[in-house]
Design a protein around this motif. Structure first.
Motif, PDB file in Angstrom:
ATOM      1  N   LEU A 126       0.614  -1.187  -0.253  1.00  0.00           N
ATOM      2  CA  LEU A 126      -0.131  -0.207   0.059  1.00  0.00           C
ATOM      3  C   LEU A 126       0.691   1.510   0.263  1.00  0.00           C
ATOM      4  O   LEU A 126       1.107   2.022   0.874  1.00  0.00           O
ATOM      5  N   ASP A 127       0.905   1.770  -1.410  1.00  0.00           N
ATOM      6  CA  ASP A 127       2.181   3.280  -1.603  1.00  0.00           C
ATOM      7  C   ASP A 127       3.035   2.792  -1.170  1.00  0.00           C
ATOM      8  O   ASP A 127       3.514   3.353   0.132  1.00  0.00           O
ATOM      9  N   PRO A 128       3.983   1.656  -1.461  1.00  0.00           N
ATOM     10  CA  PRO A 128       5.454   1.632  -0.733  1.00  0.00           C
ATOM     11  C   PRO A 128       6.387   2.881  -0.506  1.00  0.00           C
ATOM     12  O   PRO A 128       6.279   3.788  -0.992  1.00  0.00           O
ATOM     13  N   ALA A 129       6.842   2.863  -0.176  1.00  0.00           N
ATOM     14  CA  ALA A 129       7.677   4.582   1.077  1.00  0.00           C
ATOM     15  C   ALA A 129       8.834   4.540  -0.212  1.00  0.00           C
ATOM     16  O   ALA A 129       9.277   3.658  -0.943  1.00  0.00           O
ATOM     17  N   GLY A 130       8.820   5.769  -1.107  1.00  0.00           N
ATOM     18  CA  GLY A 130       9.571   6.809  -1.758  1.00  0.00           C
ATOM     19  C   GLY A 130      10.893   6.636  -0.968  1.00  0.00           C
ATOM     20  O   GLY A 130      12.381   6.689  -1.362  1.00  0.00           O
ATOM     21  N   PRO A 131      11.181   7.423   0.209  1.00  0.00           N
ATOM     22  CA  PRO A 131      12.214   7.959   0.399  1.00  0.00           C
ATOM     23  C   PRO A 131      12.655   7.144   0.384  1.00  0.00           C
ATOM     24  O   PRO A 131      12.811   6.026   1.287  1.00  0.00           O
ATOM     25  N   MET A 132      14.616   7.318   0.587  1.00  0.00           N
ATOM     26  CA  MET A 132      15.626   6.356   0.698  1.00  0.00           C
ATOM     27  C   MET A 132      15.496   5.291  -0.332  1.00  0.00           C
ATOM     28  O   MET A 132      16.259   3.820  -0.196  1.00  0.00           O
ATOM     29  N   PHE A 133      14.360   4.352  -1.367  1.00  0.00           N
ATOM     30  CA  PHE A 133      14.609   3.792  -2.030  1.00  0.00           C
ATOM     31  C   PHE A 133      13.427   4.216  -3.527  1.00  0.00           C
ATOM     32  O   PHE A 133      13.610   3.307  -4.555  1.00  0.00           O
ATOM     33  N   THR A 134      14.019   5.353  -3.589  1.00  0.00           N
ATOM     34  CA  THR A 134      13.683   5.731  -5.222  1.00  0.00           C
ATOM     35  C   THR A 134      14.774   5.334  -6.431  1.00  0.00           C
ATOM     36  O   THR A 134      14.886   4.978  -7.118  1.00  0.00           O
ATOM     37  N   SER A 135      16.011   4.949  -5.668  1.00  0.00           N
ATOM     38  CA  SER A 135      17.260   4.779  -6.296  1.00  0.00           C
ATOM     39  C   SER A 135      17.073   3.367  -6.150  1.00  0.00           C
ATOM     40  O   SER A 135      18.192   2.821  -6.527  1.00  0.00           O
ATOM     41  N   ALA A 136      16.705   2.902  -5.766  1.00  0.00           N
ATOM     42  CA  ALA A 136      16.745   1.357  -5.004  1.00  0.00           C
ATOM     43  C   ALA A 136      17.111  -0.125  -5.930  1.00  0.00           C
ATOM     44  O   ALA A 136      15.756   0.427  -6.923  1.00  0.00           O
ATOM     45  N   THR A 137      18.001  -0.715  -6.440  1.00  0.00           N
ATOM     46  CA  THR A 137      17.573  -1.632  -7.017  1.00  0.00           C
ATOM     47  C   THR A 137      16.115  -2.803  -6.538  1.00  0.00           C
ATOM     48  O   THR A 137      15.568  -2.255  -5.871  1.00  0.00           O
ATOM     49  N   ALA A 138      15.939  -3.274  -7.327  1.00  0.00           N
ATOM     50  CA  ALA A 138      14.896  -4.611  -6.639  1.00  0.00           C
ATOM     51  C   ALA A 138      15.773  -5.513  -5.440  1.00  0.00           C
ATOM     52  O   ALA A 138      14.188  -5.881  -5.048  1.00  0.00           O
ATOM     53  N   GLU A 139      16.658  -5.756  -5.813  1.00  0.00           N
ATOM     54  CA  GLU A 139      17.048  -6.266  -4.559  1.00  0.00           C
ATOM     55  C   GLU A 139      16.781  -5.377  -3.124  1.00  0.00           C
ATOM     56  O   GLU A 139      16.729  -6.111  -2.090  1.00  0.00           O
ATOM     57  N   GLU A 140      16.586  -4.697  -3.125  1.00  0.00           N
ATOM     58  CA  GLU A 140      16.243  -2.851  -1.422  1.00  0.00           C
ATOM     59  C   GLU A 140      15.111  -2.424  -2.218  1.00  0.00           C
ATOM     60  O   GLU A 140      15.411  -2.004  -1.067  1.00  0.00           O
ATOM     61  N   ARG A 141      14.835  -2.771  -2.123  1.00  0.00           N
ATOM     62  CA  ARG A 141      13.105  -2.728  -2.109  1.00  0.00           C
ATOM     63  C   ARG A 141      11.768  -3.682  -3.001  1.00  0.00           C
ATOM     64  O   ARG A 141      12.130  -4.940  -3.046  1.00  0.00           O
ATOM     65  N   GLY A 185       7.017   3.675 -10.376  1.00  0.00           N
ATOM     66  CA  GLY A 185       6.980   2.789 -11.173  1.00  0.00           C
ATOM     67  C   GLY A 185       6.579   2.290 -10.661  1.00  0.00           C
ATOM     68  O   GLY A 185       4.833   2.015  -9.734  1.00  0.00           O
ATOM     69  N   ALA A 186       6.406   1.294 -11.423  1.00  0.00           N
ATOM     70  CA  ALA A 186       5.942  -0.029 -10.774  1.00  0.00           C
ATOM     71  C   ALA A 186       6.856  -0.980 -10.143  1.00  0.00           C
ATOM     72  O   ALA A 186       7.979  -1.552 -10.563  1.00  0.00           O
ATOM     73  N   HIS A 187       5.861  -1.953  -9.349  1.00  0.00           N
ATOM     74  CA  HIS A 187       6.398  -2.768  -7.881  1.00  0.00           C
ATOM     75  C   HIS A 187       6.366  -4.349  -8.382  1.00  0.00           C
ATOM     76  O   HIS A 187       6.643  -4.557  -7.122  1.00  0.00           O
ATOM     77  N   GLY A 188       4.623  -4.577  -8.409  1.00  0.00           N
ATOM     78  CA  GLY A 188       4.092  -5.712  -8.592  1.00  0.00           C
ATOM     79  C   GLY A 188       3.820  -6.328 -10.124  1.00  0.00           C
ATOM     80  O   GLY A 188       3.847  -5.840 -11.179  1.00  0.00           O
ATOM     81  N   HIS A 189       3.231  -7.778  -9.728  1.00  0.00           N
ATOM     82  CA  HIS A 189       2.600  -7.832 -10.773  1.00  0.00           C
ATOM     83  C   HIS A 189       2.280  -7.234 -11.735  1.00  0.00           C
ATOM     84  O   HIS A 189       1.407  -7.232 -12.526  1.00  0.00           O
ATOM     85  N   ILE A 190       0.903  -6.494 -10.726  1.00  0.00           N
ATOM     86  CA  ILE A 190      -0.221  -5.720 -11.090  1.00  0.00           C
ATOM     87  C   ILE A 190      -0.072  -4.459 -10.136  1.00  0.00           C
ATOM     88  O   ILE A 190       0.397  -4.111  -8.776  1.00  0.00           O
ATOM     89  N   ASP A 191       0.236  -2.885 -10.944  1.00  0.00           N
ATOM     90  CA  ASP A 191       0.268  -1.757  -9.863  1.00  0.00           C
ATOM     91  C   ASP A 191      -1.266  -1.134 -10.270  1.00  0.00           C
ATOM     92  O   ASP A 191      -1.246  -0.757 -11.358  1.00  0.00           O
ATOM     93  N   PHE A 192      -1.730  -0.912  -9.033  1.00  0.00           N
ATOM     94  CA  PHE A 192      -3.377   0.080  -9.021  1.00  0.00           C
ATOM     95  C   PHE A 192      -2.515   1.783  -8.914  1.00  0.00           C
ATOM     96  O   PHE A 192      -1.674   1.722  -8.019  1.00  0.00           O
ATOM     97  N   TYR A 193      -3.112   2.360  -9.825  1.00  0.00           N
ATOM     98  CA  TYR A 193      -2.223   4.114  -9.872  1.00  0.00           C
ATOM     99  C   TYR A 193      -4.087   4.239  -9.599  1.00  0.00           C
ATOM    100  O   TYR A 193      -4.928   5.053 -10.663  1.00  0.00           O
TER     101      TYR A 193
END
Length: 419
Positions: free
Chosen positions: A149-164, A187-195
């Motif tokens: 549910l709205d994954p946190a952005g600060p400290m994760f905007t440049s994270a690799t897939a392993e880091e988020r 961005g998109a971070h799941g099999h489905i992303d609802f916006y």
């Protein structure tokens, strides 16, 4: 604690239909020691996010109640407030890894005592979404589902897939975005992303800093409230696959052919109808719009118009539906529309109120022309197709003469089968 910081301590509180009013704290090393914990049932973990003041989330009890109404399952609230409660956000981010290790160990012991990883569902809000992702990665993506549910952005905007949070963290990952331009992750971070509303500014949330705390948290928290409403079944949020919110608003993405014979994806608990399709399609973005208040749902119509006017005109469209003394209006003004000789135009009209029996429709095309003569416009056909209520009739009207900037009203007719 919020000023001095805390050491991480994770409590796991079990709720079932037998003990909704008071969670039972579980033994980390011996999950089955608690008699109410039935390991043969599905288990949903609810994971809160960053808590700068240490205040408990106001939505925890509500989500527990709604989850146990879905089916007979164990709901475990992951209380890592000692760790999340810190004015230093960066410290809380660091603790997510340690909390994930703690939760991973507990789930491994569940498995050793007979639970199936495929029956585990992690629901994480904000920073809790990434914590859920770390747990899933620790378990090699074998858990059944993660909902972010709205994954946190600060400290994760440049994270690799392993880091988020990312799709490989579980057999199925669904994500809801509401604040990508501030506290949420783009961005998109799941099999489905609802916006919701494009995943950024939410209706009804303050636009200026003078609103105080609400200005900072309203958009971000809306993800939780939309999910609660979807669980409660008072809301139904249909997501339309599209490349962008702008294309969705322009009516370019109102079909769901890839999901037939099932319907378009719907936000919520039950994903059985379209889960397999999504796994075949790969990462899918879907969009929907909401109102500012409960039940948040907008009523959507696909509007197909054919105009025949002598002069080229540009404008925005206003459509109003009437039922008795009630009415509701859709303003389609995200871009200027082009009207010329024999032009076919498709629009998405979204109304804040659901009028079940539409008795009259009014239409106005506003061109901004306030000085010169008003040009006549001929509408050869208008067709309104309900998207969210397929059981309702399609409404048509033919050969309507109107003037720019002037409202014209008409009663809808039944559409011929060939249209």
């Amino acid at each position: 604690h919020c000023f001095m910081g805390t050491s991480l301590y994770v409590r796991l509180l079990l709720y079932t239909r037998s003990n909704l009013d008071c969670g039972r704290e579980l033994n980390h090393r011996h999950p089955s020691a608690q008699p109410l914990f039935n390991l043969s049932r599905p288990t949903a973990f609810v994971i809160h996010g960053y808590r700068p003041t240490g205040a408990p989330p106001i939505w925890i009890n509500h989500i527990v109640q709604l989850l146990v109404e879905q089916e007979e399952l164990n709901v475990i609230v992951v209380d890592w407030n000692k760790g999340a409660a810190n004015l230093n956000y960066f410290t809380a981010v660091t603790y997510t890894r340690q909390a994930a290790l703690n939760l991973t160990g507990f789930i491994v012991r569940m498995q050793e005592e007979g639970a199936s990883l495929s029956s585990v569902h992690l629901i994480g809000a904000s920073l809790g979404a990434h914590l859920a992702g770390f747990v899933g990665a620790n378990l090699k993506g074998k858990i059944g589902r993660i909902t972010g549910l709205d994954p946190a952005g600060p400290m994760f905007t440049s994270a690799t897939a392993e880091e988020r949070l990312d799709p490989s963290d579980a057999a199925f990952v669904d994500v809801l975005h509401t604040d990508m331009n501030s506290f949420g992750l783009r961005g998109a971070h799941g099999h489905i992303d609802f916006y919701a509303n494009g995943g950024v500014d939410q209706p009804g949330c303050p636009k200026t800093i003078f609103a105080g705390k609400s200005y900072f948290v309203c958009d971000h928290q809306r993800s939780v409230f939309l999910y609660l409403c979807a669980l409660n079944r008072t809301c139904s949020f249909t997501g339309y696959p599209c490349s962008s919110y702008s294309d969705f608003l322009q009516g370019r993405c109102l079909q769901c052919e890839a999901f037939r014979p099932a319907s378009c994806p719907v936000l919520g608990y039950d994903v059985s109808q379209w889960k397999q399709t999504l796994l075949k399609l790969g990462q899918t973005k879907v969009f929907f719009s909401t109102t500012a208040t409960l039940p948040y749902r907008k009523l959507s119509y696909r509007v197909d118009m054919v105009t025949w006017n002598q002069y080229l005109r540009w404008g925005v469209v206003y459509i109003r539906l009437y039922s008795g003394r009630s009415s509701t209006e859709a303003r389609i003004d995200h871009k200027l529309l082009r009207f010329e000789q024999y032009t076919s135009t498709r629009l998405l009209a979204q109304f804040d109120e659901d009028l079940q029996q539409v008795q009259k429709i009014s239409l106005r095309i506003s061109t901004g022309n306030v000085i010169g003569p008003r040009y006549k416009m001929r509408l050869l056909r208008i067709r309104l197709t309900p998207l969210d209520r397929p059981e309702r009739p399609v409404m048509c009207r033919f050969d309507v003469i109107m003037e720019e900037n002037m409202e014209v009203a008409f009663r809808p007719l039944a559409c011929d089968s060939h249209l």
